[in-house]
Design an enzyme around this catalytic site. Structure first.
Site, PDB file in Angstrom:
ATOM      1  N   ASP A 192      -2.177  -9.506  13.216  1.00 15.23           N
ATOM      2  CA  ASP A 192      -1.623  -9.583  11.894  1.00 15.23           C
ATOM      3  C   ASP A 192      -0.939 -11.080  11.944  1.00 15.23           C
ATOM      4  OD1 ASP A 192       0.228  -7.447  10.124  1.00 15.23           O
ATOM      5  OD2 ASP A 192       1.250  -9.364   9.690  1.00 15.23           O
ATOM      6  N   ASP A 234       3.055 -11.772  10.816  1.00  9.40           N
ATOM      7  CA  ASP A 234       3.206 -11.771  11.853  1.00  9.40           C
ATOM      8  C   ASP A 234       3.327 -12.554  12.899  1.00  9.40           C
ATOM      9  OD1 ASP A 234       4.443  -9.287  10.941  1.00  9.40           O
ATOM     10  OD2 ASP A 234       3.704  -8.310  12.169  1.00  9.40           O
ATOM     11  N   ARG A 290       0.670  -0.811   0.206  1.00  9.08           N
ATOM     12  CA  ARG A 290       0.039   0.291   0.207  1.00  9.08           C
ATOM     13  C   ARG A 290       0.826   0.997  -0.230  1.00  9.08           C
ATOM     14  NH1 ARG A 290      -4.737   2.026   4.138  1.00  9.08           N
ATOM     15  NH2 ARG A 290      -2.758   2.283   5.506  1.00  9.08           N
TER      16      ARG A 290
HETATM   17  N1  URA Z   1      -4.587  -7.851   7.366  1.00 10.91           N
HETATM   18  C1  URA Z   1      -4.163  -8.617   8.657  1.00 10.91           C
HETATM   19  O1  URA Z   1      -3.157  -9.464   8.837  1.00 10.91           O
HETATM   20  N2  URA Z   1      -4.566  -8.667   9.667  1.00 10.91           N
HETATM   21  C2  URA Z   1      -6.250  -7.822   9.829  1.00 10.91           C
HETATM   22  O2  URA Z   1      -6.567  -8.255  10.425  1.00 10.91           O
HETATM   23  C3  URA Z   1      -6.157  -7.017   8.547  1.00 10.91           C
HETATM   24  C4  URA Z   1      -5.065  -7.132   7.379  1.00 10.91           C
END
Ligand code: URA
Length: 210
Positions: A201, A204, A105
């Site tokens: 995430d 992650d 992004r």
């Molecule tokens: N991407 C992610 O990894 N988690 C979210 O909650 C939104 C987008």
């Protein structure tokens, strides 16, 4: 698939998803659960694949036996978190062709920018399943589908683990012809674009970064 959105409520998927959501779940367990859920979701998303028959010989007699028809599937991982879904699906569909879409992004324009794109040929003749665990704003997912359509794909499904209502709406507006299959439809996005209650995430958590 008839519906634009399918939420797969199988008890095994829901139980495993709850374990994935818990913040104390380790990277190794998170990855393993994602692999298992991806196989269960793959079962659902491929439910209506076209079939044909082939003559085979069992030890007892010849028979006309069912086999998949047409060109092999194309699985498209939307980097990087898509790879977590991809791995499990490939165990179930090892002959699938695989492609990758990398988007980031642009913080100034907030628009997705392509940094990697490599997909199998003849997308117009394949069922194309794009995978990304989190359908959040839907902007990058919609952009990835734009790219796949630009490569000729006409029969596309989008497979995710969690979806936000905002992302589902964005996909429906941009690509009403692309069914979305998910394990859960969560409440909303927060101000940072995270799905709530969500799981954090996904990249992650699956790769142990951050
Ligand atoms: N991407 C992610 O990894 N988690 C979210 O909650 C939104 C987008």
């Amino acid at each position: 698939m008839k519906d634009h959105l399918t939420v797969v409520k199988h008890p095994l998927i829901q139980h495993k998803l709850t374990l994935m959501r818990q913040k104390d779940t380790s990277t190794a367990v998170f990855r393993q659960l994602l692999r298992e859920i991806s196989q269960l979701l793959a079962y659902e998303v491929t439910r209506e694949l076209p079939m044909t028959t082939r003559t085979i010989d069992t030890p007892l007699c010849p028979m006309e036996a069912p086999v998949l028809a047409g060109r092999k599937l194309a699985l498209i991982s939307i980097l990087r978190a898509g790879n977590g879904l991809l791995d499990g699906m490939l165990e179930l569909i090892p002959s699938a062709r695989v492609g990758f879409v990398g988007l980031y992004r642009d913080e100034a324009t907030l628009q997705p920018v392509q940094y990697y794109y490599k997909v199998p040929d003849h997308l117009d003749e394949r069922l194309v399943i794009a995978v990304d665990p989190m359908l959040a704003t839907g902007n990058s997912s919609a952009a990835a589908i734009d790219l796949l359509k630009g490569s000729g794909a006409t029969d596309i499904r989008f497979l995710c683990l969690l979806a936000a209502p905002e992302g589902v709406a964005r996909m429906k507006e941009a690509h009403p012809d692309v069914p979305v299959v998910t394990a859960a439809l969560d409440e909303r996005l927060n101000e940072k674009g995270y799905i709530v209650p969500g799981l954090g995430d996904a990249g992650d958590r699956m790769f142990g970064t951050k």
